[in-house]
Design a protein around this motif. Structure first.
Motif, PDB file in Angstrom:
ATOM      1  N   ILE A   1       0.942  -1.223   0.060  1.00 18.48           N
ATOM      2  CA  ILE A   1       0.047   0.020   0.006  1.00 18.48           C
ATOM      3  C   ILE A   1       0.927   1.165  -0.010  1.00 18.48           C
ATOM      4  O   ILE A   1       1.806   1.200   0.747  1.00 18.48           O
TER       5      ILE A   1
ATOM      6  N   GLU B   1      -5.493   9.731   0.023  1.00 20.23           N
ATOM      7  CA  GLU B   1      -5.919   8.650  -0.812  1.00 20.23           C
ATOM      8  C   GLU B   1      -4.884   7.511  -0.820  1.00 20.23           C
ATOM      9  O   GLU B   1      -3.581   7.839  -0.923  1.00 20.23           O
TER      10      GLU B   1
ATOM     11  N   LYS C   1      -3.377   3.473  -2.307  1.00 13.48           N
ATOM     12  CA  LYS C   1      -3.455   2.731  -3.158  1.00 13.48           C
ATOM     13  C   LYS C   1      -2.797   1.265  -3.033  1.00 13.48           C
ATOM     14  O   LYS C   1      -1.658   1.361  -2.431  1.00 13.48           O
ATOM     15  N   ASN C   2      -3.431   0.259  -3.530  1.00 13.94           N
ATOM     16  CA  ASN C   2      -2.627  -0.857  -3.511  1.00 13.94           C
ATOM     17  C   ASN C   2      -2.085  -1.130  -4.722  1.00 13.94           C
ATOM     18  O   ASN C   2      -2.418  -1.321  -6.003  1.00 13.94           O
TER      19      ASN C   2
ATOM     20  N   SER D   1      -4.784  -8.763  -3.069  1.00 15.32           N
ATOM     21  CA  SER D   1      -5.643  -7.848  -2.327  1.00 15.32           C
ATOM     22  C   SER D   1      -5.093  -7.705  -0.741  1.00 15.32           C
ATOM     23  O   SER D   1      -4.510  -8.592  -0.416  1.00 15.32           O
TER      24      SER D   1
ATOM     25  N   ASN E   1      -5.978  -6.073   3.064  1.00 12.24           N
ATOM     26  CA  ASN E   1      -6.951  -5.608   3.957  1.00 12.24           C
ATOM     27  C   ASN E   1      -6.274  -4.713   4.887  1.00 12.24           C
ATOM     28  O   ASN E   1      -5.076  -4.884   5.161  1.00 12.24           O
TER      29      ASN E   1
ATOM     30  N   THR F   1     -10.878  -3.912   2.340  1.00 12.39           N
ATOM     31  CA  THR F   1     -10.074  -4.674   1.481  1.00 12.39           C
ATOM     32  C   THR F   1      -9.884  -4.077   0.129  1.00 12.39           C
ATOM     33  O   THR F   1     -10.830  -3.657  -0.406  1.00 12.39           O
ATOM     34  N   LEU F   2      -8.517  -3.792  -0.309  1.00 11.52           N
ATOM     35  CA  LEU F   2      -8.108  -3.138  -1.574  1.00 11.52           C
ATOM     36  C   LEU F   2      -7.794  -4.251  -2.481  1.00 11.52           C
ATOM     37  O   LEU F   2      -6.704  -4.951  -2.330  1.00 11.52           O
TER      38      LEU F   2
ATOM     39  N   ALA G   1      -6.620  -0.906  -6.511  1.00 10.44           N
ATOM     40  CA  ALA G   1      -7.732  -0.046  -6.084  1.00 10.44           C
ATOM     41  C   ALA G   1      -7.264   1.044  -5.164  1.00 10.44           C
ATOM     42  O   ALA G   1      -6.258   0.978  -4.659  1.00 10.44           O
ATOM     43  N   LEU G   2      -8.192   2.141  -5.269  1.00 13.01           N
ATOM     44  CA  LEU G   2      -7.877   3.242  -4.338  1.00 13.01           C
ATOM     45  C   LEU G   2      -8.972   3.451  -3.108  1.00 13.01           C
ATOM     46  O   LEU G   2      -9.986   2.808  -3.533  1.00 13.01           O
ATOM     47  N   THR G   3      -8.582   4.001  -2.307  1.00 17.18           N
ATOM     48  CA  THR G   3      -9.640   4.255  -1.287  1.00 17.18           C
ATOM     49  C   THR G   3      -9.213   5.549  -0.762  1.00 17.18           C
ATOM     50  O   THR G   3      -8.107   6.216  -0.421  1.00 17.18           O
TER      51      THR G   3
ATOM     52  N   ASP H   1     -10.217   9.418  -5.608  1.00 20.92           N
ATOM     53  CA  ASP H   1     -10.668   8.461  -6.123  1.00 20.92           C
ATOM     54  C   ASP H   1     -10.758   8.162  -7.669  1.00 20.92           C
ATOM     55  O   ASP H   1     -11.270   7.344  -8.442  1.00 20.92           O
TER      56      ASP H   1
END
Length: 670
Positions: free
Chosen positions: A197, A221, A223-224, A229, A231, A253-254, A258-260, A320
């Motif tokens: 991450i 923000e 990012k993985n 995946s 968590n 879980t990314l 994926a972004l969060t 995002d």
């Protein structure tokens, strides 16, 4: 940030104990040989100090993963140099770190950590660096060949040697390299993040963003960047180098790529765009990623781009979504050869603007763009005007806007205050109807006959209530990191408090009459009592966006920071309470309720209240309010303050006397 191969580094360090070592890594010769230019060095010796960082929070890790202070040395001799017997110290009378025997090649740079730990075998000096200290470099014969004063700099900023031999604050440190922007860009090109991450983008709260889905909060923000995946349970974000596990991340879980986005207010983080560090920690693995946040432009963000190393600045945030069109740096602001200020017009005023990049400018107080006029060279300024300029360097975002105020032949008898807004449509959409709760970026400058007193970027909002329906309106000035300055340091009012996070520009609620009631009464209070918290002020002629607007008073603001500055305590320790005092507040329950329910003629009860309330402050406040015949002691115009870092007692703030000194039938509401 620098990715270090720790296995290689440990092997490298172990070789320092042998009599001779030729260092062949981490070298970059300067653009011009220092040996050919004696003015280049801070002493002109064979070995010189070229860069120092006193507050390394998130720039360079040592071999143990910590962030110690560091000192960069440069072989200025023109030949390989054996460092045996050379020494570094923060005390001229102490040896400090004495180097073992090894060869430093010509034109080579080398970094020594000033960790305060006695680990000479790993080139850690047994001292750390602090602002105000002096660093001494001595030859094997014990001669001081270089001494460098360490100024007070913000975190992650270095004190770097320039080609002319001077030292300057540097936002883009270059350890082990020549002090150039090209070196910084090259370092970033090699700065990898191990993952899985990474911190992908950071936005530091912008007052205008409160209308977005993030409600004006800081956000980060993540990012993985791995193929599996992940968590986020057991992961943490922090802005505190002493506590990497400050805020736990949600159990999300990314998937790969994926972004969060996580909000700072939900994590208990409040970030600063001018001087901040951000850390990402994983239980069981330790520190995974970190960033040094500084110089983030208003409305912009800081982060990474997919498939590229290092960090970038972005003119516009993209939560995002993948980040695009980043730049390694923010261009340095142009400098003016002729100071702005008040000129009598007897001689021509000629201005030139200098910058590392291309300069664009305007003469009408608007913010320049790349479509604005190009600065071509020295220009005569024929009349009063506001000149705004920006520079654009290669691989960098446009600079912050330079604002220059020239007053030619105006014959002012008062200091001149200038407020310049960055977005005219937004500003006057707020100013004309007098809407509170908004704040727009701009610039504030103050000049007198002796020159500029200060000039600073700021946020401009509306202040007060009654004045907002009048032609001249009160304005609130806020200094925030997102505008480019989080605190103004200037002796505006002559003595006393000299650091400000906010100011007020008062139009004079009695502007149809005297315009002096509030300021007269506040000055009387300051001269009559040191038990109440009063405000200092300064009358000025004000220009708004280059247009004459009348006489105003620049004033301190009665808030937590004001009391903290006066009392010498921290801002976070101060509490203020306005009337109507909430019945659930400590002030009401401890003081008001106690006084209502107990006989205050009882010495014990009175002694108890004296531990909670500064009685002298109460007495002076009542007498001065009465003397001034203040008719406006209504809700919001009475404020109490205290700090747990002094005696913890409540005191009175004295402010807003605009409806005073009118007649003798004044009343108080309390």
């Amino acid at each position: 940030m620098l990715k270090r191969n720790h296995d290689f580094f440990r092997n490298f360090i172990s070789l320092l104990l042998v009599p001779v070592l030729t260092v062949s890594c981490l070298l970059k010769p300067p653009a011009a040989r220092a040996a050919e230019d004696p003015d280049f060095s801070s002493g002109g010796g064979a070995l010189i100090i070229t860069e120092v960082m006193m507050k390394n929070r998130a720039v360079v890790q040592d071999e143990t993963g910590e962030f110690p202070d560091w000192i960069e040395l440069y072989n200025n001799s023109g030949a390989d140099l054996n460092l045996a017997g050379w020494s570094l110290s923060d005390r001229e009378s102490k040896a400090g770190l004495v180097f073992p025997a090894f060869l430093l090649p010509a034109d080579a740079y080398f970094v020594v950590y000033a960790s305060g730990k006695d680990r000479p075998e790993e080139l850690h000096a047994p001292f750390s660096l602090s602002a105000g200290e002096t660093l001494f470099l001595k030859s094997p014969e014990g001669e001081t060949v270089c001494r460098l004063d360490c100024p007070d700099l913000g975190a992650n900023r270095s004190w770097a040697l320039q080609p002319d031999g001077s030292f300057r604050e540097c936002l883009y440190p270059t350890p082990w390299h020549e002090n150039t922007t090209a070196s910084y860009d090259a370092i970033q090109d090699q700065a990898e993040v191990p993952g899985p991450i990474q911190i992908n983008e950071v936005l530091v709260s912008d007052p205008n963003e409160r209308f977005s889905s993030y409600d004006g909060s800081d956000w980060v923000e993540l990012k993985n960047i791995s193929a599996e995946s992940v968590n986020l349970g057991g992961w943490y974000l922090s802005d505190d180098a002493a506590n990497y596990r400050k805020a736990s991340l949600p159990y999300v879980t990314l998937a790969p790529g994926a972004l969060t986005v996580v909000r700072g207010d939900q994590l208990g983080l409040s970030l600063d765009s001018d001087n901040e560090s951000l850390f990402l920690w994983e239980d069981g693995s330790g520190l995974r990623d970190w960033m040094s946040l500084r110089d983030i432009p208003y409305g912009g963000s800081y982060g990474r781009m997919s498939g590229r190393n290092g960090t970038y600045f972005f003119a516009k945030a993209s939560p995002d979504a993948e980040n695009q069109d980043g730049r390694r740096r923010v261009s340095a602001m142009p400098t003016a050869t002729t100071p702005d200020g008040i000129y009598d017009g007897s001689e021509p005023v000629v201005l030139d603007l200098e910058a590392a990049g291309t300069v664009y400018y305007t003469f009408d107080a608007t913010v320049p763009t790349v479509s604005s006029m190009l600065w071509a060279g020295p220009t005569e300024i024929p009349a009063s005007c506001v000149i705004r300029a920006m520079a654009v360097e290669r691989n960098a975002l446009p600079s912050r806007t330079l604002t220059l105020n020239y007053y030619i032949g105006e014959n002012f008898s008062l200091p001149v205050l200038s407020l310049v807004s960055d977005d005219k449509v937004a500003f006057y959409g707020m100013y004309t109807p007098g809407w509170k709760g908004l704040e727009w970026s701009g610039s504030i400058s103050l000049h007198d006959e002796n020159g500029r007193i200060f000039s600073a970027p700021c946020g401009i909002g509306m202040h007060g209530d009654t004045s907002l329906v009048l032609p001249k309106k009160n304005l609130s000035i806020r200094f925030r990191g997102c505008y480019g300055l989080d605190e103004l340091d200037c002796d505006i009012f002559g003595g006393g408090v000299t650091s400000f996070t906010s100011l007020v520009v008062r139009a004079g609620q009695d502007q149809s009459a005297t315009i002096i009631r509030n300021e007269l009464c506040e000055n009387l209070a300051l001269s009559a009592s040191n038990h109440i918290i009063g405000l200092r002020n300064l009358y000025c002629v004000m220009f708004l966006d280059g247009n004459y607007s009348g006489i105003y008073a620049l004033s301190e603001k009665p808030n937590e920071q004001h009391y903290a500055n006066i009392a010498g305590v921290s801002r976070n320790s101060v509490v203020t309470v306005d009337t109507e005092v909430p019945r659930t507040s400590d002030l009401y329950l401890d003081v008001f309720d106690f006084c209502e329910k107990n006989d205050m003629s009882d010495p014990e009860n009175f002694a108890h209240i004296q531990t909670l309330l500064d009685i002298d402050s109460l007495i002076d406040w009542v007498f001065i309010e009465g003397f001034c015949a203040n008719r406006d002691l209504t809700y919001g115009n009475l404020r109490f303050c205290r700090s747990w870092e002094d005696d913890g007692r409540w005191r009175f703030m004295f402010y807003d006397l605009a409806i005073s000194a009118r007649n003798t039938d004044a009343y108080a509401v309390w």
